[in-house]
Design a protein around this motif. Sequence first.
Motif, mmCIF file in Angstrom:
data_model
loop_
_atom_site.group_PDB
_atom_site.id
_atom_site.type_symbol
_atom_site.label_atom_id
_atom_site.label_comp_id
_atom_site.label_asym_id
_atom_site.label_seq_id
_atom_site.Cartn_x
_atom_site.Cartn_y
_atom_site.Cartn_z
ATOM 1 N N PHE A 171 0.815 -1.216 0.000
ATOM 2 C CA PHE A 171 0.000 0.000 0.000
ATOM 3 C C PHE A 171 0.854 1.275 0.000
ATOM 4 N N ILE A 172 2.170 1.112 0.028
ATOM 5 C CA ILE A 172 3.066 2.268 0.099
ATOM 6 C C ILE A 172 3.699 2.519 -1.265
ATOM 7 N N PHE A 173 3.682 3.778 -1.696
ATOM 8 C CA PHE A 173 4.303 4.166 -2.957
ATOM 9 C C PHE A 173 5.704 4.694 -2.658
ATOM 10 N N PRO A 174 6.755 3.977 -3.098
ATOM 11 C CA PRO A 174 8.119 4.418 -2.798
ATOM 12 C C PRO A 174 8.528 5.610 -3.668
ATOM 13 N N PHE A 175 9.403 6.439 -3.138
ATOM 14 C CA PHE A 175 9.901 7.585 -3.886
ATOM 15 C C PHE A 175 11.025 7.200 -4.846
ATOM 16 N N LYS A 176 11.679 6.073 -4.569
ATOM 17 C CA LYS A 176 12.751 5.587 -5.444
ATOM 18 C C LYS A 176 12.557 4.106 -5.705
ATOM 19 N N GLY A 177 13.067 3.645 -6.846
ATOM 20 C CA GLY A 177 12.955 2.233 -7.180
ATOM 21 C C GLY A 177 13.184 1.997 -8.651
ATOM 22 N N ALA B 34 7.174 6.183 -13.312
ATOM 23 C CA ALA B 34 6.666 7.194 -12.386
ATOM 24 C C ALA B 34 7.805 8.137 -12.023
ATOM 25 N N ILE B 35 7.480 9.400 -11.824
ATOM 26 C CA ILE B 35 8.490 10.417 -11.539
ATOM 27 C C ILE B 35 8.299 10.966 -10.131
ATOM 28 N N THR B 36 9.398 11.022 -9.395
ATOM 29 C CA THR B 36 9.411 11.691 -8.098
ATOM 30 C C THR B 36 10.213 12.985 -8.247
ATOM 31 N N LEU B 37 9.549 14.098 -8.055
ATOM 32 C CA LEU B 37 10.201 15.407 -8.160
ATOM 33 C C LEU B 37 10.492 15.933 -6.760
ATOM 34 N N THR B 38 11.763 16.132 -6.462
ATOM 35 C CA THR B 38 12.166 16.703 -5.179
ATOM 36 C C THR B 38 12.593 18.146 -5.397
ATOM 37 N N LEU B 39 11.918 19.056 -4.712
ATOM 38 C CA LEU B 39 12.263 20.478 -4.773
ATOM 39 C C LEU B 39 13.022 20.812 -3.496
ATOM 40 N N LYS B 40 14.298 21.117 -3.677
ATOM 41 C CA LYS B 40 15.199 21.313 -2.540
ATOM 42 C C LYS B 40 15.551 22.778 -2.370
ATOM 43 N N ALA B 41 15.320 23.315 -1.182
ATOM 44 C CA ALA B 41 15.606 24.725 -0.906
ATOM 45 C C ALA B 41 17.106 25.006 -1.024
ATOM 46 N N SER B 42 17.428 26.242 -1.334
ATOM 47 C CA SER B 42 18.825 26.645 -1.502
ATOM 48 C C SER B 42 19.460 26.977 -0.155
ATOM 49 N N PRO B 43 20.695 26.516 0.086
ATOM 50 C CA PRO B 43 21.367 26.867 1.340
ATOM 51 C C PRO B 43 21.736 28.350 1.397
#
Length: 263
Positions: A81-87, A122-131
């Motif tokens: 039942f869990i959708f993984p972010f990577k695979g 399937a695509i996982t989009l990670t939006l990462k804030a800038s340091p």
Amino acid sequence: MARRRWLAALIGVVAGALAFGGYMAATTAGIHVKPELVMVGGAALAFAAAVAVFSLVVMDKPSQGGAKSPIWLNEEPATEFIFPFKGENTCAMEVTPDMSFGQIMARYQDVLSPREDKPKKAITLTLKASPKGKSFSTVTLQQLFLALKPLSLQHVVLVTPKGQFVGYIPGKRALTEFAGDKTDEKIGKYIVKLLEDPGNSSVLREISGASADDTVAETDDSRHAEAKVWANEGVQGFVIHRHLKPVGYISKSDLLKLNARWP
């Protein structure tokens, strides 16, 4: 359990035999023992033996239906039942505010322009804030979501510069809200401002997303997660984390389906 009951009964019999033997020995030695005392003592020993057996029966009696083992979220059937972010069937994209739309297209050309002879992943989009504190451009993000619209965007994950979880948006809902004209205001509200100030991540529940509080560890069990659902009915689902890093998502409805299969 039966062995323990027989042992308790045997102890009672032995105690009675010892009492009777003591009485006979005292009589032989010429010591006068009142019969009434012997009767009371024997009755007490018999009662003690009966109570011992009864206590063992009650304590060893199994509970109705037996106890169910917990369903750990990193094991079957929970993983169904869990959708993984990577695979193997997922493509991962990580975008930062420093990247222009042209740079994004160049880096992820294989993802954004897949070959027709290969199945879509399937695509996982990670939006990462800038340091450095630089904010995302709403125009760049609008272009990115438009480019992702014909593809299978599954997840949008918002994280801090160090990769700590900020919020989650289901991919289909993200395309509905952000892939179109005049969507800059929504992109600003649910992504740009949120990455600047993660403390207001509960706003993501308005678009079926998950806030920074809507998380459970992969080593938690499904009943623990369900308790968090009923504690706050605004929760739409949970991001699963491993060592505080987001690794997957389970929706509220799928969690309840999982627990319904395991009464």
